[in-house]
Design an enzyme around this catalytic site. Structure first.
Site, mmCIF file in Angstrom:
data_model
loop_
_atom_site.group_PDB
_atom_site.id
_atom_site.type_symbol
_atom_site.label_atom_id
_atom_site.label_comp_id
_atom_site.label_asym_id
_atom_site.label_seq_id
_atom_site.Cartn_x
_atom_site.Cartn_y
_atom_site.Cartn_z
ATOM 1 C CG ASP A 42 -5.107 -2.477 8.442
ATOM 2 O OD1 ASP A 42 -4.456 -1.969 9.382
ATOM 3 O OD2 ASP A 42 -5.089 -2.029 7.283
ATOM 4 C CG ASP B 161 -7.658 1.822 10.130
ATOM 5 O OD1 ASP B 161 -7.999 0.803 9.522
ATOM 6 O OD2 ASP B 161 -6.964 2.709 9.605
ATOM 7 C CG ASP C 1 -8.899 4.096 6.331
ATOM 8 O OD1 ASP C 1 -9.141 3.018 6.880
ATOM 9 O OD2 ASP C 1 -7.764 4.433 5.933
ATOM 10 C CG HIS D 224 -8.491 1.486 2.409
ATOM 11 N ND1 HIS D 224 -7.254 1.081 1.958
ATOM 12 C CD2 HIS D 224 -8.304 1.888 3.686
ATOM 13 C CE1 HIS D 224 -6.357 1.234 2.918
ATOM 14 N NE2 HIS D 224 -6.975 1.720 3.981
ATOM 15 C CE LYS E 274 -6.601 5.207 3.130
ATOM 16 N NZ LYS E 274 -5.514 5.453 4.090
ATOM 17 C CD1 TRP F 169 -2.710 1.770 0.625
ATOM 18 C CD2 TRP F 169 -1.217 2.504 2.125
ATOM 19 N NE1 TRP F 169 -3.028 3.067 0.933
ATOM 20 C CE2 TRP F 169 -2.129 3.550 1.844
ATOM 21 C CE3 TRP F 169 -0.184 2.746 3.034
ATOM 22 C CZ2 TRP F 169 -2.042 4.808 2.462
ATOM 23 C CZ3 TRP F 169 -0.091 3.988 3.635
ATOM 24 C CH2 TRP F 169 -1.022 4.997 3.360
#
Length: 428
Positions: free
Chosen positions: A328, A298, A296, A264, A230, A187
């Site tokens: 993640d 997380d 995003d 994403h 993304k 990424w």
């Protein structure tokens, strides 16, 4: 503590209920035991790593919170991972980033070698687990104006190309030493904050850089590359070079695998709907299970509707054998070890519930356009006693049932995490 006789009694009742609709709970638990999750090491130390002590996080990445007990050394991080793995049923893997190299020499990302990860391979052998790899294309002075592999500056591209090549050699080393395939995920943060004039040339540069990285052939029994797109990121809101479409096409055309990160995409997109559209063409999938709030962000994965849809899609379309499931997220507002356990167990619960269904019969109903039966049965399944099967699965895997694992975490906090020198902890 949950009593064994209560677990067994509830399970036997659940087993009978599921048998009535043609579902073998014993077979389902065996199926679930074959699914390996890949725990992300960066939850344990807020993505600091060990290669560049004190270096600031950049590239649109940030961790909130300062819960005590952050891991600051390789031994502390591997110890925390051991604790987490011991409380998650089944046998799993751990994802590393390049910045988690353990070396007594000062090295940059383009100088890393497999030997710099011997610590982790030795630890993984003790744990009897596999390792996955991620090149670290962020939080570095050579991320210039949010560009790495797509940079117009050849010297910048060359640095990151070399890093990519090194990460592949490390992933191959993981596979050779541990006897299971290491997924090497790419990424990059490249893009523009405002509207660009030229959208094509950066992508052509990225293609050339990636082609140079993957030019050397490695045995896929040891490693395979995955490419993660993304929608946008902080600082690249208007244009992302490595978009979803870009990497999906790149992975298919190069015989690699595509990474879907659940955080994403646009918040209104159903990530699970993308699997069946991709698999007829793609070699395989790397799935990053995350929980976006707004976008995003997380958050720690929980047993929510989005996760249920993801796991149902993988199970119902028989795509688990082609999917690598990794976690993640990063949250420093709660115990970091508990965050691993909550996310992993939630993912396993969602997989279990998806498996505990008469899928062949439901597909037959659908084929016969009996949508009434399909809807009635799928709604009824929502209240079936899958929790009793989950408790039994935990019991047979020798991990705590229900909330009993929190007793282990509270003791681990007291004995280990809260004794760490907080003066040297990093607050982010």
């Amino acid at each position: 503590m949950v009593k064994t006789e209560n677990i067994d009694k509830a399970y036997e009742a659940a087993k009978q209920r599921y048998a009535e609709i043609g579902v073998d709970t014993e077979a389902v638990m065996k199926q679930l035991s074959k699914v390996k999750l890949s725990l992300h090491c960066w939850q344990g130390d807020d993505i600091h790593g060990f290669l560049f002590p004190g270096q600031e996080l950049t590239g649109g990445i940030g961790v909130s919170g300062n819960y005590p007990g952050i891991a600051r050394t390789p031994d502390e991080l591997s110890g925390d991972l051991h604790e987490a793995l011991s409380l998650i049923p089944g046998n799993h893997k751990v994802q590393l980033h390049a910045i988690y190299a353990v070396t007594d020499k000062k090295k940059d990302l383009d100088e890393l070698e497999p030997e710099d990860f011997k610590y982790w391979v030795d630890w993984a052998k003790q744990e009897k687990i596999g390792l996955d790899m991620n090149g670290t294309f962020f939080s570095h002075p050579k991320v210039v104006d949010n560009f790495t592999l797509a940079s117009p500056d050849k010297s910048i591209r060359d640095f990151w190309i070399e890093h990519g090549k090194r990460s592949r050699a490390i992933a191959n080393y993981f596979g050779e030493e541990l006897g299971q395939q290491s997924v090497n995920n790419f990424w990059i943060p490249d893009g523009f904050k405002d509207n660009p004039i030229d959208k094509a040339t950066p992508r052509l540069r990225l293609i050339d850089s990636l082609d140079q990285i993957i030019d050397k052939k490695y045995d896929e029994k040891n490693t395979i590359e995955a490419f993660e797109g993304k929608l946008f990121g902080t600082g690249i809101e208007s244009y992302t070079v490595g978009s979803h479409e870009f990497y999906q096409n790149y992975a298919i055309s190069r015989g690699k695998i595509w990474t879907i990160d659940a955080g994403h995409f646009h918040p209104t997109e159903d990530v699970s709907d993308k699997f069946s559209a991709y698999f007829p063409f793609g070699k395989g999938l790397m799935l990053h299970v995350s929980r976006p709030v707004r976008w995003d962000s997380d958050h720690v994965v929980i047993f929510d509707d989005a996760l249920i849809r993801i796991t149902r899609s993988l199970v119902r379309d028989n795509e688990l054998s082609k999917t690598n499931i990794g976690l993640d997220y990063f949250d420093a507002t709660i115990n970091r070890v508990a965050a691993w356990i909550i996310g992993a167990r939630a993912t396993q619960k969602a997989l279990l519930q998806a498996m505990l269904a008469p899928i062949d019969q439901l597909k037959k109903d659908e084929l016969n356009f009996d949508f009434t039966q399909r809807l009635a049965e799928t709604e009824e399944l929502k209240s079936y006693p899958f929790g009793a099967v989950w408790d039994k699965f935990c019991e047979i895997n020798n991990v705590p049932v229900g909330l009993d694992w929190m007793n282990n975490i509270r003791q681990y906090e007291k004995d280990v995490q809260f004794k760490r020198d907080t003066k040297n902890s990093v607050t982010v």
